[in-house]
Design a protein around this motif. Structure first.
Motif, mmCIF file in Angstrom:
data_model
loop_
_atom_site.group_PDB
_atom_site.id
_atom_site.type_symbol
_atom_site.label_atom_id
_atom_site.label_comp_id
_atom_site.label_asym_id
_atom_site.label_seq_id
_atom_site.Cartn_x
_atom_site.Cartn_y
_atom_site.Cartn_z
ATOM 1 N N GLN A 1 0.825 -1.205 0.000
ATOM 2 C CA GLN A 1 0.000 0.000 0.000
ATOM 3 C C GLN A 1 0.861 1.258 0.000
ATOM 4 N N MET A 2 1.909 1.263 0.826
ATOM 5 C CA MET A 2 2.817 2.411 0.849
ATOM 6 C C MET A 2 3.541 2.552 -0.486
ATOM 7 N N ALA A 3 3.963 1.411 -1.046
ATOM 8 C CA ALA A 3 4.661 1.447 -2.335
ATOM 9 C C ALA A 3 3.761 2.023 -3.423
ATOM 10 N N LYS A 4 2.463 1.655 -3.393
ATOM 11 C CA LYS A 4 1.533 2.176 -4.402
ATOM 12 C C LYS A 4 1.328 3.681 -4.225
ATOM 13 N N ALA A 5 1.232 4.157 -2.983
ATOM 14 C CA ALA A 5 1.102 5.591 -2.733
ATOM 15 C C ALA A 5 2.330 6.342 -3.241
ATOM 16 N N LEU A 6 3.515 5.766 -3.016
ATOM 17 C CA LEU A 6 4.747 6.400 -3.489
ATOM 18 C C LEU A 6 4.799 6.407 -5.005
ATOM 19 N N LEU A 7 4.373 5.314 -5.620
ATOM 20 C CA LEU A 7 4.351 5.253 -7.083
ATOM 21 C C LEU A 7 3.366 6.269 -7.650
ATOM 22 N N ALA A 8 2.197 6.412 -7.013
ATOM 23 C CA ALA A 8 1.200 7.381 -7.486
ATOM 24 C C ALA A 8 1.699 8.808 -7.343
ATOM 25 N N SER A 9 2.536 9.053 -6.345
ATOM 26 C CA SER A 9 3.046 10.417 -6.159
ATOM 27 C C SER A 9 3.906 10.867 -7.330
ATOM 28 N N CYS A 10 4.485 9.913 -8.065
ATOM 29 C CA CYS A 10 5.245 10.273 -9.269
ATOM 30 C C CYS A 10 4.320 10.876 -10.321
ATOM 31 N N GLU A 11 3.096 10.390 -10.385
ATOM 32 C CA GLU A 11 2.114 10.906 -11.341
ATOM 33 C C GLU A 11 1.583 12.260 -10.905
ATOM 34 N N PHE A 12 1.459 12.466 -9.583
ATOM 35 C CA PHE A 12 0.845 13.695 -9.085
ATOM 36 C C PHE A 12 1.864 14.737 -8.620
ATOM 37 N N ASP A 13 3.123 14.553 -8.967
ATOM 38 C CA ASP A 13 4.167 15.550 -8.692
ATOM 39 C C ASP A 13 4.262 15.925 -7.217
ATOM 40 N N CYS A 14 4.224 14.937 -6.343
ATOM 41 C CA CYS A 14 4.393 15.209 -4.907
ATOM 42 C C CYS A 14 5.297 14.142 -4.279
ATOM 43 N N VAL A 15 6.302 13.708 -5.030
ATOM 44 C CA VAL A 15 7.177 12.624 -4.587
ATOM 45 C C VAL A 15 7.944 13.019 -3.328
ATOM 46 N N SER A 16 8.471 14.232 -3.299
ATOM 47 C CA SER A 16 9.258 14.665 -2.159
ATOM 48 C C SER A 16 8.452 14.587 -0.870
ATOM 49 N N GLU A 17 7.213 15.077 -0.917
ATOM 50 C CA GLU A 17 6.360 15.054 0.269
ATOM 51 C C GLU A 17 5.966 13.624 0.657
ATOM 52 N N MET A 18 5.700 12.772 -0.343
ATOM 53 C CA MET A 18 5.303 11.403 -0.045
ATOM 54 C C MET A 18 6.482 10.608 0.519
ATOM 55 N N LEU A 19 7.688 10.882 0.051
ATOM 56 C CA LEU A 19 8.870 10.239 0.627
ATOM 57 C C LEU A 19 8.985 10.557 2.114
ATOM 58 N N THR A 20 8.707 11.806 2.463
ATOM 59 C CA THR A 20 8.782 12.215 3.867
ATOM 60 C C THR A 20 7.716 11.516 4.700
ATOM 61 N N SER B 1 6.928 21.213 -3.153
ATOM 62 C CA SER B 1 6.077 22.404 -3.225
ATOM 63 C C SER B 1 5.051 22.376 -2.103
ATOM 64 N N PHE B 2 5.508 21.923 -0.930
ATOM 65 C CA PHE B 2 4.602 21.728 0.205
ATOM 66 C C PHE B 2 3.994 23.060 0.645
ATOM 67 N N GLY B 3 2.692 23.048 0.845
ATOM 68 C CA GLY B 3 1.995 24.243 1.325
ATOM 69 C C GLY B 3 1.029 24.827 0.325
ATOM 70 N N THR B 4 1.194 24.485 -0.953
ATOM 71 C CA THR B 4 0.266 25.012 -1.959
ATOM 72 C C THR B 4 -1.000 24.165 -1.997
ATOM 73 N N LYS B 5 -2.095 24.765 -2.467
ATOM 74 C CA LYS B 5 -3.369 24.048 -2.529
ATOM 75 C C LYS B 5 -3.274 22.865 -3.484
ATOM 76 N N THR B 6 -2.620 23.054 -4.623
ATOM 77 C CA THR B 6 -2.481 21.966 -5.594
ATOM 78 C C THR B 6 -1.684 20.810 -5.004
ATOM 79 N N ASN B 7 -0.597 21.141 -4.304
ATOM 80 C CA ASN B 7 0.232 20.100 -3.696
ATOM 81 C C ASN B 7 -0.540 19.329 -2.629
ATOM 82 N N THR B 8 -1.329 20.042 -1.828
ATOM 83 C CA THR B 8 -2.134 19.381 -0.788
ATOM 84 C C THR B 8 -3.115 18.399 -1.407
#
Length: 729
Positions: free
Chosen positions: A474-493, A582-589
């Motif tokens: 489940q975590m791996a899938k969330a991390l993989l999906a973050s590549c599509e939604f441009d939030c990899v850095s935040e999901m890694l954290t 880009s943590f903090g923006t509405k799109t990133n959230t």
């Protein structure tokens, strides 16, 4: 070429003329055949100590069995030297063949035990750690191209099989502590049956205790069995104590042992870390009231969940004359083997085990008796001259062997690994004990929901990528999906913080409010990690002091940082894109929530009455927010969110959901597979979602009808919607 011809102790242990070969070292012992250097004086001193170990009695038998058989089982209790000496003999066996078939690997179930054994073995072999002898544990590797003997955890050896299915870099594989029956060890033992058939030159050695021997012989057939007895046996004293009174009885027995003035430290087994800390507080408060002429009692906590790799054992715990009392649970028993000072063991005979329930996808704490195998391990902690006090009658343990972990755990990650091995052509795993059918069905269903399987039940392209990421699927899938939604850095954290031990020393502390994020706990974790890294960059600030001021665990944050670095390296290796933070923006959230839902859509709940009673969609259990959640802390002011995604459902912790963030039902419908939604049990929450889905379908059909301007288009749209639902149901 014989084993002895390359053995540093050849002159000592090769019989000749009936004389004791140990009477003289011989000239050829001056050079170490592993590094070509002259032996140090410490080598000869340690060699004399090693000769007194029980395991040396079977050296010749073991070498003959290893030379003539692919698999050898060695049975016996611990503290006989088997985990240090047998791997060295196997290294000499590989050396005699010039390492043509590979080096030696020895698995351990505990990462600290692996490191401790490497320190001892490198000392005995008179070589450098990280060169001839090394180790591989999660988040840390200390090896080189010169390594001929490597200790590693059993799960790390499993991961190696993904790139080397036949483990061809090894000439000898040693499975230590097989009696503990961890899921990874059982999988290794199952696959080795296939690997041995394909690699006739490979040797496998299984180190275990007598309780499991019969099952192993039934699994592998007729193989050599060497029995190893300990030098003496400690005295055992039984007590007929009620299962409800074991805690107070153990505390009283500590004081009784102390009053006898007999020398030696005490090891006490409790069921949980809560009991360990409670016992520590009691002993600390009662210590000053001890009899004046007696030395002080110093309790030492051996629980390492909040302490990183090395437990509190290494901290200063009193003067030379103080008696140490090691407080530990079943999970920490290996950490006490290096303490030769333990002369008394208090065995309460009970344990708290986490058992996975596939129906609710959650672990529950189960209080139960230990096995006779576990009792024997505890008994030998005090050595042959010590005393073991058992707070239960002699016939009080119903089960002989340790219950296999593979029957109690979430096996979804293991099923993903097994499917990956099918691609490698390794064939089926020959389980010693087959996993529960219900657990297997749930694992396949979950992998199907995560798109890890194709229509034929084989591993899909997404499944192959998920198997490369060292995380729960489940975590791996969330991390993989973050590549599509441009939030990899935040999901890694987020994932690194969830994978590390909890960073909260006092979870309810007011100091944590500074980091709370209105969107939920997952975002709060990002705030904490970012603040930690910012303080690290300030060369004038003591980061440890800053952590103490905010009741944060420095070691846990460092572990999270290491996990994040490792995951970043994994993404780079498999060439997945890493977006800029880009943590903090509405799109990133919004994108973070989409990525989380891509992996955790099975863990969504809805507040039924506005008071924090959450109905979990997948199984209709009702749970409350964990009191340490940021929502729980502020619910009396701001109210609770209606729809939430949670990381963990904890029935044992007041039936609560932990690490919670608010989501919208629209995002849930956007990210969850439609066939998962239709498989949800009937509930008011599902009806609400169905109405939203119907409204969306109607808008889609109306738009299509307006665009085409025909009755046929309207009929076509209705037919597509109905067909879609029928197929999914």
């Amino acid at each position: 070429m014989s084993i002895e011809s390359y053995s540093p102790e050849a002159e000592i242990f090769t019989d000749s003329g009936g004389e004791d070969p140990a009477s003289d070292f011989g000239d050829d012992l001056e050079l170490n055949h592993f590094d070509g250097l002259t032996f140090s004086s410490r080598y000869y001193k340690l060699l004399e100590e090693r000769k007194s170990l029980s395991v040396w009695r079977i050296r010749n038998q073991f070498e003959d069995a290893l030379q003539n058989n692919q698999l050898v089982i060695v049975s016996g209790v611990a503290q006989t030297g088997r985990s240090t000496e047998i791997p060295q003999w196997c290294a000499e066996f590989c050396l005699s063949a010039q390492f043509q078939h590979g080096m030696v690997v020895c698995t351990q179930t505990n990462k600290q035990q692996a490191v401790d054994l490497v320190l001892r073995v490198a000392d005995e072999m008179d070589v450098n750690i990280g060169h001839e002898v090394g180790y591989t544990i999660p988040l840390e590797t200390c090896c080189s191209s010169d390594t001929v003997l490597r200790y590693c955890t059993d799960d790390m050896l499993l991961r190696e099989m993904m790139s080397d299915p036949l483990l061809e870099q090894y000439g000898v594989i040693i499975i230590d502590q097989a009696h503990e029956r961890t899921a990874s060890t059982d999988i290794l033992l199952g696959f080795l049956k296939n690997i041995l058939l394909q690699r006739p030159e490979l040797r496998v050695v299984v180190l275990t205790m007598s309780h499991v021997v019969e099952k192993l012989l039934g699994h592998y057939g007729s193989v050599p069995l060497l029995n190893l007895e300990a030098c003496g046996s400690p005295e055992v004293v039984y007590y007929n104590i009620s299962s409800k009174d074991y805690f107070s009885s153990a505390i009283a027995l500590i004081q009784e042992i102390h009053r006898t003035k007999e020398s030696g430290d005490v090891a006490v087994f409790f069921t949980s870390e809560e009991e360990v800390h409670h016992a520590w507080s009691i002993i600390q408060s009662e210590g000053p009231r001890s009899v004046e002429e007696l030395d002080q009692i110093r309790p030492v906590i051996l629980c390492q969940s909040q302490q990183g790799l090395r437990p509190l054992l290494t901290q200063q715990v009193g003067g030379m004359n103080s008696r140490r009392v090691f407080l530990l649970t079943q999970q920490q028993e290996d950490l006490c083997w290096t303490e030769q000072s333990v002369n008394f063991v208090i065995d309460t005979g009970v344990q708290t085990k986490m058992v996975y329930n596939p129906r609710v996808r959650a672990y529950s704490a189960v209080h139960e008796p230990i096995s006779r195998c576990q009792a024997d391990i505890r008994r030998h902690l005090c050595g042959p001259t010590g005393k073991c006090f058992r707070l239960y009658p002699e016939a009080g343990l119903p089960q002989a062997e340790t219950y296999p972990q593979i029957l109690d755990c979430n096996i979804t990650p293991l099923v993903l690994f097994l499917k990956r091995m099918e691609i490698a052509g390794l064939g089926p795993c020959h389980f010693i004990d087959r996993p529960d059918p219900e657990g297997l069905m749930q694992a396949f269903e979950e992998l199907d929901y995560l798109a890890a399987l194709d229509d034929d039940g084989n591993l899909s392209e997404i499944g192959i990528i998920l198997s490369e990421i060292p995380l729960d699927p489940q975590m791996a899938k969330a991390l993989l999906a973050s590549c599509e939604f441009d939030c990899v850095s935040e999901m890694l954290t987020i994932i690194a913080m969830l994978s590390a031990p909890s960073c909260f020393l006092q979870p309810a502390s007011q100091s944590h409010r500074k980091f709370q994020h209105p969107e939920g706990d997952h975002f709060t974790l990002i705030n904490i990690y970012n603040a930690f890294k910012e303080k690290q960059r300030n060369q004038y600030l003591n980061v440890k002091t800053w952590c103490q001021d905010y009741f944060l665990d420095y070691s846990a944050l460092m572990i999270a940082d290491t996990i994040r670095l490792e995951l970043t390296g994994t993404l780079n290796r498999i060439e997945l894109p890493i977006s800029e933070p880009s943590f903090g923006t509405k799109t990133n959230t919004d994108n973070i929530k989409r990525a989380l839902l891509a992996g955790f859509f099975m863990q969504v709940a809805r507040d039924m009455d506005g008071s924090g009673n959450y109905l979990i969609l997948t199984h209709k259990h009702v749970a409350q927010l964990h009191p340490f959640s940021s929502y729980g802390a502020q619910s009396h002011k701001l109210g609770v969110p209606q729809w939430v995604l949670f990381n963990e459902y904890a029935p044992s912790e007041h039936n609560s959901i932990k690490t919670v963030s608010e989501i919208s039902p629209q995002k849930f419908l956007e990210m969850a597979p439609l066939y998962f939604f239709y498989n949800l049990p009937p509930s008011e929450s599902k009806d609400v979602l169905q109405e939203m889905l119907n409204a969306e379908d109607s808008r889609h059909c109306s738009k299509k009808q307006t665009t085409n301007g025909s009755i046929d288009a309207d009929r076509s749209c209705a037919y597509e919607t109905q067909t879609d639902k029928c197929v999914i149901q």
